[in-house]
Scaffold this motif. Structure first.
Motif, PDB file in Angstrom:
ATOM      1  N   ARG A   1     -52.870 -16.631 -26.442  1.00 37.70           N
ATOM      2  CA  ARG A   1     -52.449 -15.239 -27.265  1.00 37.70           C
ATOM      3  C   ARG A   1     -51.570 -15.875 -28.461  1.00 37.70           C
ATOM      4  O   ARG A   1     -51.121 -14.956 -29.433  1.00 37.70           O
ATOM      5  CB  ARG A   1     -51.889 -14.295 -26.564  1.00 37.70           C
ATOM      6  CG  ARG A   1     -50.417 -14.754 -25.871  1.00 37.70           C
ATOM      7  CD  ARG A   1     -49.905 -13.299 -25.024  1.00 37.70           C
ATOM      8  NE  ARG A   1     -49.735 -12.279 -26.070  1.00 37.70           N
ATOM      9  CZ  ARG A   1     -48.577 -12.194 -26.458  1.00 37.70           C
ATOM     10  NH1 ARG A   1     -47.397 -12.935 -26.405  1.00 37.70           N
ATOM     11  NH2 ARG A   1     -48.175 -11.048 -27.410  1.00 37.70           N
ATOM     12  N   LEU A   2     -50.726 -16.906 -28.394  1.00 39.04           N
ATOM     13  CA  LEU A   2     -49.716 -17.089 -29.272  1.00 39.04           C
ATOM     14  C   LEU A   2     -50.436 -17.788 -30.757  1.00 39.04           C
ATOM     15  O   LEU A   2     -49.669 -18.104 -31.546  1.00 39.04           O
ATOM     16  CB  LEU A   2     -48.823 -18.327 -28.715  1.00 39.04           C
ATOM     17  CG  LEU A   2     -47.845 -17.881 -27.437  1.00 39.04           C
ATOM     18  CD1 LEU A   2     -47.125 -19.199 -27.231  1.00 39.04           C
ATOM     19  CD2 LEU A   2     -47.008 -16.773 -27.981  1.00 39.04           C
ATOM     20  N   THR A   3     -51.513 -18.200 -30.493  1.00 40.57           N
ATOM     21  CA  THR A   3     -52.291 -18.432 -31.630  1.00 40.57           C
ATOM     22  C   THR A   3     -52.920 -17.531 -32.691  1.00 40.57           C
ATOM     23  O   THR A   3     -53.340 -17.785 -33.582  1.00 40.57           O
ATOM     24  CB  THR A   3     -53.394 -19.556 -31.284  1.00 40.57           C
ATOM     25  OG1 THR A   3     -54.486 -18.888 -30.437  1.00 40.57           O
ATOM     26  CG2 THR A   3     -52.550 -20.803 -30.524  1.00 40.57           C
ATOM     27  N   TYR A   4     -52.820 -16.174 -32.204  1.00 38.74           N
ATOM     28  CA  TYR A   4     -53.362 -15.152 -32.884  1.00 38.74           C
ATOM     29  C   TYR A   4     -52.286 -14.449 -33.876  1.00 38.74           C
ATOM     30  O   TYR A   4     -51.365 -14.431 -33.500  1.00 38.74           O
ATOM     31  CB  TYR A   4     -54.033 -14.190 -31.865  1.00 38.74           C
ATOM     32  CG  TYR A   4     -55.305 -14.690 -31.173  1.00 38.74           C
ATOM     33  CD1 TYR A   4     -56.526 -14.112 -31.783  1.00 38.74           C
ATOM     34  CD2 TYR A   4     -55.265 -15.381 -30.076  1.00 38.74           C
ATOM     35  CE1 TYR A   4     -57.578 -14.833 -31.114  1.00 38.74           C
ATOM     36  CE2 TYR A   4     -56.366 -15.993 -29.702  1.00 38.74           C
ATOM     37  CZ  TYR A   4     -57.656 -15.578 -29.967  1.00 38.74           C
ATOM     38  OH  TYR A   4     -58.685 -15.952 -29.523  1.00 38.74           O
ATOM     39  N   ASP A   5     -52.818 -14.368 -35.010  1.00 32.96           N
ATOM     40  CA  ASP A   5     -51.770 -13.971 -36.212  1.00 32.96           C
ATOM     41  C   ASP A   5     -51.640 -12.326 -36.384  1.00 32.96           C
ATOM     42  O   ASP A   5     -50.608 -11.672 -36.277  1.00 32.96           O
ATOM     43  CB  ASP A   5     -52.097 -14.606 -37.474  1.00 32.96           C
ATOM     44  CG  ASP A   5     -52.146 -16.067 -37.185  1.00 32.96           C
ATOM     45  OD1 ASP A   5     -53.166 -16.657 -37.862  1.00 32.96           O
ATOM     46  OD2 ASP A   5     -51.095 -16.531 -36.778  1.00 32.96           O
ATOM     47  N   HIS A   6     -52.704 -11.631 -36.002  1.00 34.31           N
ATOM     48  CA  HIS A   6     -52.868 -10.377 -36.519  1.00 34.31           C
ATOM     49  C   HIS A   6     -53.194  -9.335 -35.263  1.00 34.31           C
ATOM     50  O   HIS A   6     -53.936  -9.788 -34.702  1.00 34.31           O
ATOM     51  CB  HIS A   6     -53.606  -9.763 -37.715  1.00 34.31           C
ATOM     52  CG  HIS A   6     -53.448 -10.559 -38.756  1.00 34.31           C
ATOM     53  ND1 HIS A   6     -54.457 -11.407 -39.601  1.00 34.31           N
ATOM     54  CD2 HIS A   6     -52.324 -10.508 -39.541  1.00 34.31           C
ATOM     55  CE1 HIS A   6     -53.733 -11.811 -40.725  1.00 34.31           C
ATOM     56  NE2 HIS A   6     -52.768 -11.398 -40.961  1.00 34.31           N
ATOM     57  N   TRP A   7     -52.325  -8.431 -34.841  1.00 38.21           N
ATOM     58  CA  TRP A   7     -52.731  -7.658 -33.646  1.00 38.21           C
ATOM     59  C   TRP A   7     -52.561  -6.289 -33.938  1.00 38.21           C
ATOM     60  O   TRP A   7     -51.780  -5.653 -34.802  1.00 38.21           O
ATOM     61  CB  TRP A   7     -51.548  -7.973 -32.638  1.00 38.21           C
ATOM     62  CG  TRP A   7     -51.449  -9.569 -32.001  1.00 38.21           C
ATOM     63  CD1 TRP A   7     -50.879 -10.730 -32.327  1.00 38.21           C
ATOM     64  CD2 TRP A   7     -52.168  -9.821 -30.832  1.00 38.21           C
ATOM     65  NE1 TRP A   7     -51.141 -11.589 -31.834  1.00 38.21           N
ATOM     66  CE2 TRP A   7     -51.585 -11.040 -30.512  1.00 38.21           C
ATOM     67  CE3 TRP A   7     -52.445  -8.866 -29.635  1.00 38.21           C
ATOM     68  CZ2 TRP A   7     -52.159 -11.581 -29.428  1.00 38.21           C
ATOM     69  CZ3 TRP A   7     -52.856  -9.613 -28.582  1.00 38.21           C
ATOM     70  CH2 TRP A   7     -52.789 -11.024 -28.563  1.00 38.21           C
ATOM     71  N   GLY A   8     -53.557  -5.538 -33.128  1.00 32.63           N
ATOM     72  CA  GLY A   8     -53.561  -3.904 -33.159  1.00 32.63           C
ATOM     73  C   GLY A   8     -52.638  -3.527 -32.256  1.00 32.63           C
ATOM     74  O   GLY A   8     -52.040  -4.184 -31.398  1.00 32.63           O
ATOM     75  N   GLN A   9     -52.287  -2.219 -32.111  1.00 36.36           N
ATOM     76  CA  GLN A   9     -51.236  -1.611 -31.314  1.00 36.36           C
ATOM     77  C   GLN A   9     -51.733  -1.428 -29.940  1.00 36.36           C
ATOM     78  O   GLN A   9     -51.003  -0.925 -29.224  1.00 36.36           O
ATOM     79  CB  GLN A   9     -51.068  -0.186 -32.210  1.00 36.36           C
ATOM     80  CG  GLN A   9     -51.892   0.794 -31.647  1.00 36.36           C
ATOM     81  CD  GLN A   9     -53.115   0.864 -32.164  1.00 36.36           C
ATOM     82  OE1 GLN A   9     -53.581   0.046 -32.902  1.00 36.36           O
ATOM     83  NE2 GLN A   9     -54.197   1.768 -31.835  1.00 36.36           N
ATOM     84  N   GLY A  10     -53.099  -1.450 -29.695  1.00 36.39           N
ATOM     85  CA  GLY A  10     -53.374  -1.395 -28.281  1.00 36.39           C
ATOM     86  C   GLY A  10     -54.092  -0.134 -27.991  1.00 36.39           C
ATOM     87  O   GLY A  10     -53.697   0.963 -28.583  1.00 36.39           O
ATOM     88  N   THR A  11     -55.027  -0.037 -27.272  1.00 32.77           N
ATOM     89  CA  THR A  11     -55.450   1.491 -26.614  1.00 32.77           C
ATOM     90  C   THR A  11     -55.786   1.468 -25.024  1.00 32.77           C
ATOM     91  O   THR A  11     -56.182   0.379 -24.359  1.00 32.77           O
ATOM     92  CB  THR A  11     -56.870   1.617 -27.168  1.00 32.77           C
ATOM     93  OG1 THR A  11     -57.548   2.862 -26.881  1.00 32.77           O
ATOM     94  CG2 THR A  11     -57.885   0.745 -26.808  1.00 32.77           C
ATOM     95  N   GLN A  12     -55.140   2.459 -24.520  1.00 31.15           N
ATOM     96  CA  GLN A  12     -55.269   2.491 -23.297  1.00 31.15           C
ATOM     97  C   GLN A  12     -56.484   2.863 -22.399  1.00 31.15           C
ATOM     98  O   GLN A  12     -57.130   3.807 -22.851  1.00 31.15           O
ATOM     99  CB  GLN A  12     -54.068   3.436 -22.639  1.00 31.15           C
ATOM    100  CG  GLN A  12     -53.938   3.918 -20.979  1.00 31.15           C
ATOM    101  CD  GLN A  12     -53.380   2.648 -20.572  1.00 31.15           C
ATOM    102  OE1 GLN A  12     -52.341   1.988 -20.799  1.00 31.15           O
ATOM    103  NE2 GLN A  12     -53.987   2.324 -19.260  1.00 31.15           N
ATOM    104  N   VAL A  13     -56.926   2.014 -21.499  1.00 36.12           N
ATOM    105  CA  VAL A  13     -58.178   2.176 -20.456  1.00 36.12           C
ATOM    106  C   VAL A  13     -57.671   2.484 -19.225  1.00 36.12           C
ATOM    107  O   VAL A  13     -56.893   1.583 -18.542  1.00 36.12           O
ATOM    108  CB  VAL A  13     -59.169   1.324 -20.703  1.00 36.12           C
ATOM    109  CG1 VAL A  13     -60.354   1.412 -19.504  1.00 36.12           C
ATOM    110  CG2 VAL A  13     -59.718   1.154 -22.011  1.00 36.12           C
ATOM    111  N   THR A  14     -57.866   3.731 -18.514  1.00 32.15           N
ATOM    112  CA  THR A  14     -57.685   4.046 -17.308  1.00 32.15           C
ATOM    113  C   THR A  14     -58.852   4.407 -16.443  1.00 32.15           C
ATOM    114  O   THR A  14     -59.526   5.065 -16.659  1.00 32.15           O
ATOM    115  CB  THR A  14     -56.211   5.333 -17.290  1.00 32.15           C
ATOM    116  OG1 THR A  14     -55.282   5.129 -18.281  1.00 32.15           O
ATOM    117  CG2 THR A  14     -56.049   5.550 -15.667  1.00 32.15           C
ATOM    118  N   VAL A  15     -58.822   3.605 -15.295  1.00 30.16           N
ATOM    119  CA  VAL A  15     -60.043   3.662 -14.362  1.00 30.16           C
ATOM    120  C   VAL A  15     -59.710   4.267 -13.165  1.00 30.16           C
ATOM    121  O   VAL A  15     -58.830   3.493 -12.447  1.00 30.16           O
ATOM    122  CB  VAL A  15     -60.918   2.287 -14.331  1.00 30.16           C
ATOM    123  CG1 VAL A  15     -62.189   2.676 -13.597  1.00 30.16           C
ATOM    124  CG2 VAL A  15     -61.059   1.637 -15.510  1.00 30.16           C
TER     125      VAL A  15
END
Length: 125
Positions: free
Chosen positions: A109-123
């Protein structure tokens, strides 16, 4: 403005399916490899898979290989993560991220430059 926005998460029953979107703006997503990650409660961020501009996919978790697929739409500048047969252990915040295509897919994950804010998935039932 460089931005990634995930969407499509929510509450799903075990055995169900979800499709998550990763919409890019400010840059052309087709020029990057896309990684999908997830972070379960109390756990570290886990690399799920990576997809290249040509559509080649690398899986980094054996537990998701048969149930997770990724796709990308050049015209919409958007990537997708499709999950079938959801399990309670899939509950997590899901993130998309990009890295330079020259390096190909990477599980770090340290090699990735741009990130989204995330989305929650609840199962849960």
């Amino acid at each position: 403005q460089v931005q990634l926005v995930e969407s499509g998460g929510g509450s799903v029953q075990p055995g169900g399916s979800v499709s998550l979107s990763c919409a890019a703006s400010g840059f052309t997503l087709d020029y990057y490899v896309i990684g999908w990650f997830r972070q379960a409660p109390g756990k570290g961020r886990e690399t799920v898979l990576c997809i290249t501009p040509s559509g080649d996919t690398t899986y980094y978790a054996d537990s998701v290989k048969s149930r997770f697929t990724s796709s990308r739409d050049k015209a919409k500048n958007t990537a997708y993560l499709h999950v079938n047969n959801l399990e309670p252990s899939d509950t997590a915040v899901y993130y998309c991220a990009t890295r330079d295509v020259i390096g190909g897919c990477s599980g770090s994950r340290l090699t990735y430059d741009h990130w989204g804010q995330g989305t929650q998935v609840t199962v849960s039932s």
